[in-house]
Design an enzyme around this catalytic site. Structure first.
Site, PDB file in Angstrom:
ATOM      1  CD  GLU A  51      -2.467   1.165   2.500  1.00  0.00           C
ATOM      2  OE1 GLU A  51      -3.796   1.176   2.720  1.00  0.00           O
ATOM      3  OE2 GLU A  51      -1.930   0.348   3.788  1.00  0.00           O
ATOM      4  CE  LYS A 121      -7.572   1.126   3.813  1.00  0.00           C
ATOM      5  NZ  LYS A 121      -6.551   1.659   4.658  1.00  0.00           N
ATOM      6  CB  CYS A 160      -4.325  -1.894   4.514  1.00  0.00           C
ATOM      7  SG  CYS A 160      -3.157  -1.254   6.131  1.00  0.00           S
TER       8      CYS A 160
END
Length: 275
Positions: A51, A121, A160
């Site tokens: 990331e 995300k 993540c």
């Protein structure tokens, strides 16, 4: 995704690029070029980077690190993928709808240099004292999942904090993913490395999917990238230092695990975005 899927091979070779990423975008691009060359020398099919691989600040990453999809970072990925023939999945930061917000994103580029897609995300990291939503805008939960076919296996992308939400992984598996790819800059802290490893193993077992979880190394993050087989066995695991490692994912072995453990066929509930 577009085009005809390549023929299946006995195994798909994946390189984990656990890099230490700084605020210096130019230096980060050089590190990524080196990782792609290392992957090519290992005859890898796919390189997975962390990331925020384009630029990172452990105090918080905001719109000051944003680059457009035709900017230096993604353009470099496409150029180097075309040169090496190695597909790549990497985290970056895109501009948001307003100058005050960025978008935490993951891009997928195939071995010809084509940009296959972008995952924005969905779950912002507003936890453990962090507030991503102060700087970032979330991706739409109803957006189509990001999938890429490499060597006859289908890879699905999360990033993540998404790892803590099993329905996100299950949505990818419902779309055909056999391997879950999770670039991360997993924040350090009490029990955080334990959570990272435990959740990666859990996502593998419950989905009978391989997991490629790639963390950043360096200040404020845990590193500890790992490759987990669909039966939960950890086949490759790094420490908290920068490192590049390569391993194979055996499609036949994955299929055998799903045959022995048909839990996906036994499901009684589906996954849909919340309103």
């Amino acid at each position: 995704m577009s085009g005809t899927a390549p023929p299946a091979r006995p195994a798909v070779r994946v390189t984990i690029g656990q890099l230490a990423i700084s605020e210096d975008h130019a230096a980060n691009r050089l590190a990524v070029v080196d990782a792609l060359r290392t992957a090519a020398r290992a005859r890898a099919d796919l390189l997975v980077l962390p990331e925020y691989a384009s630029g990172f600040d452990p105090r918080g990453v905001g719109p000051e690190h944003a680059e457009a999809l035709d900017g230096p970072f993604v353009s470099m990925l496409r150029e180097q993928a075309a040169k090496t023939g190695v597909a790549v999945v990497a985290g970056t930061m895109l501009p948001g709808a307003s100058p005050a917000r960025g978008v935490n994103a993951v891009v997928a580029v195939d071995g010809s240099g084509a940009l296959l897609g972008v995952y924005r995300k969905v779950h912002l990291y507003d936890a453990f004292g962090h507030r991503e939503s102060d700087r970032l805008e979330a991706g739409p939960p109803e957006a189509p999942p990001l999938l890429l076919d490499v060597g006859g296996l289908r890879f699905g992308v999360l990033t993540c904090y998404d790892l803590r939400f099993p329905e996100s992984a299950r949505r990818l598996v419902d779309a055909g993913a056999q391997v879950l790819v999770i670039p991360a800059a997993w924040a350090a802290g009490e029990l955080k490395a334990l959570h990272w490893r435990t959740l990666a193993v859990a996502r593998a077992i419950e989905n009978t999917a391989a997991v490629v979880a790639v963390g950043q190394a360096g200040r404020g993050v845990v590193g500890r990238s790992l490759l987990v087989a669909p039966d939960g066995v950890v086949g490759l695991e790094l420490d908290d230092k920068p490192g590049i490692r390569t391993a194979d994912i055996d499609g036949a072995a994955l299929a055998a695990v799903r045959e022995r453990n048909p839990s996906l066929r036994h499901r009684r509930y589906g996954v849909v975005p919340l309103d």
